[in-house]
Design a protein around this motif. Structure first.
Motif, mmCIF file in Angstrom:
data_model
loop_
_atom_site.group_PDB
_atom_site.id
_atom_site.type_symbol
_atom_site.label_atom_id
_atom_site.label_comp_id
_atom_site.label_asym_id
_atom_site.label_seq_id
_atom_site.Cartn_x
_atom_site.Cartn_y
_atom_site.Cartn_z
ATOM 1 N N ASP A 197 -1.879 -3.993 3.888
ATOM 2 C CA ASP A 197 -1.927 -3.916 5.350
ATOM 3 C C ASP A 197 -3.066 -4.779 5.890
ATOM 4 O O ASP A 197 -4.095 -4.940 5.240
ATOM 5 C CB ASP A 197 -2.176 -2.474 5.797
ATOM 6 C CG ASP A 197 -1.081 -1.517 5.357
ATOM 7 O OD1 ASP A 197 -0.099 -1.948 4.727
ATOM 8 O OD2 ASP A 197 -1.223 -0.310 5.646
ATOM 9 N N ASN A 198 -2.874 -5.291 7.093
ATOM 10 C CA ASN A 198 -3.946 -6.016 7.779
ATOM 11 C C ASN A 198 -4.525 -5.081 8.834
ATOM 12 O O ASN A 198 -4.321 -5.248 10.023
ATOM 13 C CB ASN A 198 -3.416 -7.304 8.404
ATOM 14 C CG ASN A 198 -4.548 -8.193 8.903
ATOM 15 O OD1 ASN A 198 -5.716 -7.818 8.861
ATOM 16 N ND2 ASN A 198 -4.194 -9.370 9.376
ATOM 17 N N ASP A 199 -5.229 -4.071 8.348
ATOM 18 C CA ASP A 199 -5.796 -3.042 9.212
ATOM 19 C C ASP A 199 -7.108 -3.536 9.807
ATOM 20 O O ASP A 199 -8.045 -3.842 9.072
ATOM 21 C CB ASP A 199 -6.036 -1.771 8.396
ATOM 22 C CG ASP A 199 -6.449 -0.591 9.239
ATOM 23 O OD1 ASP A 199 -6.932 -0.793 10.371
ATOM 24 O OD2 ASP A 199 -6.292 0.546 8.764
ATOM 25 N N GLU A 253 6.029 -1.879 9.327
ATOM 26 C CA GLU A 253 6.314 -2.162 10.735
ATOM 27 C C GLU A 253 7.090 -3.457 10.923
ATOM 28 O O GLU A 253 7.376 -3.841 12.053
ATOM 29 C CB GLU A 253 4.996 -2.264 11.517
ATOM 30 C CG GLU A 253 4.171 -1.008 11.470
ATOM 31 C CD GLU A 253 2.771 -1.212 12.026
ATOM 32 O OE1 GLU A 253 2.221 -0.243 12.544
ATOM 33 O OE2 GLU A 253 2.229 -2.331 11.930
ATOM 34 N N LYS A 304 -0.999 -5.384 11.362
ATOM 35 C CA LYS A 304 0.359 -5.068 10.902
ATOM 36 C C LYS A 304 0.348 -4.564 9.466
ATOM 37 O O LYS A 304 -0.555 -4.834 8.691
ATOM 38 C CB LYS A 304 1.250 -6.314 10.955
ATOM 39 C CG LYS A 304 1.624 -6.752 12.333
ATOM 40 C CD LYS A 304 2.725 -5.891 12.881
ATOM 41 C CE LYS A 304 3.323 -6.505 14.126
ATOM 42 N NZ LYS A 304 4.438 -5.775 14.610
ATOM 43 N N ASP A 305 1.406 -3.831 9.139
ATOM 44 C CA ASP A 305 1.674 -3.494 7.751
ATOM 45 C C ASP A 305 3.166 -3.711 7.517
ATOM 46 O O ASP A 305 3.946 -3.764 8.470
ATOM 47 C CB ASP A 305 1.207 -2.081 7.402
ATOM 48 C CG ASP A 305 1.946 -0.990 8.132
ATOM 49 O OD1 ASP A 305 3.162 -0.849 7.935
ATOM 50 O OD2 ASP A 305 1.305 -0.252 8.888
ATOM 51 N N GLU A 353 0.808 -1.224 0.000
ATOM 52 C CA GLU A 353 0.000 0.000 0.000
ATOM 53 C C GLU A 353 0.838 1.270 0.000
ATOM 54 O O GLU A 353 0.666 2.136 -0.841
ATOM 55 C CB GLU A 353 -0.913 0.032 1.230
ATOM 56 C CG GLU A 353 -2.108 -0.858 1.123
ATOM 57 C CD GLU A 353 -3.011 -0.710 2.330
ATOM 58 O OE1 GLU A 353 -3.300 0.436 2.750
ATOM 59 O OE2 GLU A 353 -3.436 -1.749 2.862
ATOM 60 N N ASP A 358 6.070 1.103 3.338
ATOM 61 C CA ASP A 358 5.963 -0.352 3.209
ATOM 62 C C ASP A 358 6.920 -0.850 2.124
ATOM 63 O O ASP A 358 7.604 -1.864 2.300
ATOM 64 C CB ASP A 358 4.532 -0.767 2.845
ATOM 65 C CG ASP A 358 3.504 -0.399 3.900
ATOM 66 O OD1 ASP A 358 3.866 -0.324 5.091
ATOM 67 O OD2 ASP A 358 2.338 -0.199 3.525
#
Length: 191
Positions: A141-143, A179, A175-176, A99, A103
Motif C-alpha cells: 500500500d502507498n499509505d 481499491e 492507494k492500495d 499486504e 488486496d
C-alpha cells in the motif's frame, strides 16, 4: 436464496472493495452475525485445501476493531507463519506480493499472495523464496501515514532477488490494490 445479512455483507464488499459475487465465491468469503466476529466478513486461510486460520473484517463502522485474527491457540497455523492464498499461486511464473487479503483478491487470486501487513516474518520470507517464481512483484500500500512502507517493499525485493527477478511497484499516493481495478494494477505492473 439470500437473506438480509447476506445482502448487508455483500453490499459492504461491493461498496468498500468493489468485489463481485465471483470474487466472493472464488475467495470463499463468509459473514458472521454473532459473537466475537459479529457483523464481519470472514476471510479463510487454507493450506493444502484445509482451513487453518481466518481473519475477520468488520463492516460496522463503529466496531472497536476493523480486523480481528483468530486467536493463535485456536488456529492450526498462525497467519504470520504463512501467506494468504499460497496454494493458488504455486507454479505461477509471476507472483504479486501485497499486504492484505482484499488486496490479493482484487489483484487476482491466480497471481497474488498477501503477507497481512508490512512486517514480513522469517517464515513468510522462506515461503515466498520457496515459491520459485520467475518474477516476484512487490506491491505494498502507498499509505501516506506509513513512510517506511516503500523501504520495507525494497528490503523484501532485495531479500527475494537471489531466488527470483523482483520488482517494486509504487502505487498512486494513498492507494492500495484493494481499491484499484485489475486493469489499473496491470498497467502499473507493466511499467
Amino acid at each position: 436464496k439470500s437473506n438480509i445479512w447476506q445482502e448487508i455483507a455483500r453490499k459492504f464488499l461491493k461498496d468498500k472493495y468493489n468485489l463481485t459475487w465471483e470474487h466472493i465465491i472464488e475467495a470463499d468469503l463468509y459473514y458472521c452475525i454473532y459473537g466475537r466476529y459479529k457483523h464481519s466478513i470472514i476471510i479463510p486461510f487454507y493450506l493444502d485445501s484445509k482451513l487453518v486460520n481466518f481473519i475477520s473484517r468488520a463492516w460496522n463502522k463503529n466496531a472497536m476493531k476493523r480486523y480481528d485474527n483468530c486467536p493463535n491457540e485456536l488456529s492450526l497455523v498462525n497467519t504470520k507463519k504463512m501467506v494468504y492464498n499460497y496454494n493458488n499461486v504455486i507454479g505461477q511464473k509471476t507472483i504479486i506480493v501485497v499486504e492484505g487479503c482484499f488486496d490479493a483478491i482484487k489483484t487476482g487470486l491466480d497471481r497474488a499472495v498477501a503477507v497481512c501487513g508490512t512486517e514480513v516474518s522469517k517464515e513468510q520470507l522462506t515461503i515466498l523464496a520457496g515459491l520459485s517464481a520467475e518474477n516476484i512483484i512487490i506491491m505494498l500500500d502507498n499509505d501516506p501515514h506509513l513512510t517506511t512502507t516503500r523501504k520495507k517493499a525494497q528490503d523484501l525485493a532485495d531479500y527475494l532477488s537471489p531466488f527470483s527477478k523482483t520488482k517494486v511497484v509504487k502505487l498512486p499516493y494513498g492507494k492500495d490494490p484493494g481499491e484499484m481495478e485489475r486493469g489499473e494494477i496491470d498497467k502499473l505492473i507493466a511499467c
